[in-house]
Enzyme design. Sequence first.
Site, PDB file in Angstrom:
ATOM      1  CG  ASP A  85     -18.455  -3.475   4.767  1.00 12.09           C
ATOM      2  OD1 ASP A  85     -18.747  -2.597   3.926  1.00 12.09           O
ATOM      3  OD2 ASP A  85     -17.284  -3.880   4.922  1.00 12.09           O
ATOM      4  CD  GLU A 148     -13.680   0.280   2.991  1.00 14.24           C
ATOM      5  OE1 GLU A 148     -12.551   0.747   2.760  1.00 14.24           O
ATOM      6  OE2 GLU A 148     -14.090   0.121   4.159  1.00 14.24           O
TER       7      GLU A 148
HETATM    8 ZN   LIG Z   1     -15.068   3.112   4.836  1.00 13.26          ZN
END
Ligand SMILES: [Zn+2]
Length: 456
Positions: A85, A148
């Site tokens: 992501d 994340e």
């Molecule tokens: Zn990162």
Amino acid sequence: MELKECVKRREPELLACLQENLRIPSVQGAPEEGKPYGSEVRRSLDHVLTAAEALGFSTVNMDGQVGWCEYGTGEEMVAVLGHLDVVPAGDGWSFDPWGGEIRENRIFGRGTMDDKGPSIAALYALAALRDSGLPIRRRIRVLWGCNEESGSQDMKYYLAHGGEIPVMGFTPDGEYPVINGEKGIINVTYGREMDRVGDLQLISLHGGTAPNVVPSSACAKLACSKELAQRLAALQAPKLRFTATQYGLFVESEGVSAHGSTPELGENAIGRLLLALDTLPLEGQTRETIHFLAETLGMETDGTSAGISLCDEVSGKLTLNWGTLNIENGKLQMKINYRYPVTKAYDDCAPLLDAKFAAAGFTKAAELHKAKLYVPEDSELVRTLMKVYREQTGLEGKPKSIGGGTYAKSLPNIVAFGPIFPGDEIREHKPDEFLELSRLMENAQIIAAAMYEMAK
Ligand SMILES: [Zn+2]
């Protein structure tokens, strides 16, 4: 063939795979069935897992939260943890953020450095290690997380659903040489109510935007008579402005913004405002509250007056940032972000601060705790990674501790290792994010060597 040569031979495939993945705008989107972080994030994960399968690795996709591939047999598993992501492109690009363009030995695009570049390099590093035929006694798992950038719910899911915990590993989502300490982070919200009595009354107060940012401005409205307002408006102090208004007095303060992990680099505008208000003839609970806050926090950044100054040799002082304060209709709410040293614990500070605020009439409305991370310098993991770093780069350097938190905190036995080299510009989350092709391949070499050293 030597491992180094095997990594080099995988360069064209690595570049092609990375380019394809950079063209998938895997910014968090609306959740759908099997796509908890939106369809583009899922597409990015599917793309990498398909590439891993084409390389002959077994893969698992855990409900679109996180996926992995594995090589080797053996009871124990070592891990490389990356994420697919990315943050939104934002403005100011001179290249297509979703183009994966290569120009003058640089590859451009959102995610090149954070974290598609290094985490896709890990896939081809694994293939190279297999090509080399070097014997390993532990399994190697390369994991690609999907959340994340907005809370690491992916790894919470992994742990909650029986995901195997590695005996050791690293995330190439920080910097070199090795980040072996990350302070514990506590975000706490306190509230209290105050009566309004006397000739000078606090109508409202606002300061700060987020707990992890040093506030650069704050202001308060006070009600009082024209005469009192005229008198107080004559007050003068650096970075403070007192203005007589229709309703009474307006006080503004100025600060210097900084990241919440380094509050000592800023100047807290809320603290400055409270120190000023503490000198005014307020009364009742408002006076008590303002005085308590001015005395306990003021513009301090290490928690001394709050009774929680902690320090250690590895990571230095506890840091405290008073991020927000809002008062409206006699209701106060404030947020503090503080970070305790890596060899200390939650119990060394949080209960003390809570007790101090409780004794002053505050209630704790919310709290978020991200525990510290500390893997000692003489541990097998840190010694191994430092050895690889020195051998691969010829550079010295020492493991370091930081006040921020990395992805390493989301999985036990993991530290941050790479991808940014000392002295290199940090381009993640900025426009024109890019990675030099040479840096990409240096990362692939280091990751391959580290995988081997951890697994052999
Ligand atoms: Zn990162």
